[in-house]
Scaffold this active site. Structure first.
Site, mmCIF file in Angstrom:
data_model
loop_
_atom_site.group_PDB
_atom_site.id
_atom_site.type_symbol
_atom_site.label_atom_id
_atom_site.label_comp_id
_atom_site.label_asym_id
_atom_site.label_seq_id
_atom_site.Cartn_x
_atom_site.Cartn_y
_atom_site.Cartn_z
ATOM 1 N N ALA A 94 0.840 -1.191 0.000
ATOM 2 C CA ALA A 94 0.000 0.000 0.000
ATOM 3 C C ALA A 94 0.875 1.241 0.000
ATOM 4 C CB ALA A 94 -0.923 0.004 1.215
ATOM 5 N N ASP A 95 0.311 2.332 -0.481
ATOM 6 C CA ASP A 95 0.974 3.626 -0.426
ATOM 7 C C ASP A 95 -0.095 4.681 -0.191
ATOM 8 O OD1 ASP A 95 3.598 5.122 -0.888
ATOM 9 O OD2 ASP A 95 2.185 6.222 -2.151
ATOM 10 N N THR A 96 0.199 5.621 0.689
ATOM 11 C CA THR A 96 -0.762 6.660 1.033
ATOM 12 C C THR A 96 -0.211 8.027 0.662
ATOM 13 O OG1 THR A 96 -1.587 5.323 2.876
ATOM 14 C CG2 THR A 96 -2.098 7.672 2.933
ATOM 15 N N GLY A 107 -3.464 3.754 -2.086
ATOM 16 C CA GLY A 107 -3.483 2.775 -3.158
ATOM 17 C C GLY A 107 -3.067 1.432 -2.612
#
Length: 192
Positions: free
Chosen positions: A75-77, A112
């Protein structure tokens, strides 16, 4: 319903905690991946692109080292204010500037997610609107000096002091702002 054992491609203590709360069985494997993205990529696609690169790096590492293939979750924020991506602050002054810009305004937090398994390639983004009260300079400096949010997109963590005293409202998944839309992740894992 038992969930599949997964590999979490993240060192984030918040993502680890959220998966533990959801009782998802996992182990952590992290490999370096490039976090650059094409400039013409639509903003909501940016964290998906970065998350997918993280997942691919871990999946490739597992294949190269004969580690049994499990679904890989990455995940990436990102934080978006006025259609601009706000990353992690470079230093104290940058953190203060970011929080000053967020004060009294609405911004979006977009996480994401990429889940790669032998047969599946799942990718999605979750968007949450966050509204800050006006925050004083003294409050901002107190938060930055005491919580040192240098590893956090947007220079804050919703579950810390600044979130408790500074956030007016949240429209969307609260846990998305912490770094993982865990209920959606569980739904996708149940499909595997």
């Amino acid at each position: 319903m038992p969930l599949p054992f997964i590999i979490l491609a993240s060192q984030s203590p918040r993502r680890k905690q959220l998966l533990e709360w959801a009782e998802v069985p996992f182990e952590i494997v992290v490999r370096h991946s490039n976090e650059d993205f094409p400039e013409d990529l639509p903003i909501e696609q940016v964290p998906i692109f970065i998350a997918r690169n993280k997942a691919i790096a871990v999946k490739d590492y597992c294949i190269e080292n004969d580690i049994p293939i499990q679904p890989v979750l990455a995940a990436d924020t990102i934080v978006v204010l006025d259609n601009k991506v706000i990353g992690k602050p470079k230093d104290r002054e940058d953190a203060i500037a970011i929080l000053t810009a967020l004060s009294g305004k609405k911004h979006q937090v977009i996480t994401g997610v990429s889940i790669l398994s032998e047969n599946d390639d799942i990718a999605f983004a979750d968007i949450t609107d966050v509204y800050f009260h006006p925050i004083t300079q003294e409050q901002i400096e107190f938060y930055v000096d005491n919580y040192k949010p240098y590893d956090k997109a947007g220079a804050y963590a919703i579950q810390e002091w600044i979130g408790v005293v500074g956030i007016k409202s949240v429209n969307g998944d609260f846990y998305n702002v912490m770094g993982l839309p865990v209920s959606r992740v569980v739904q996708e894992l149940e499909k595997l």
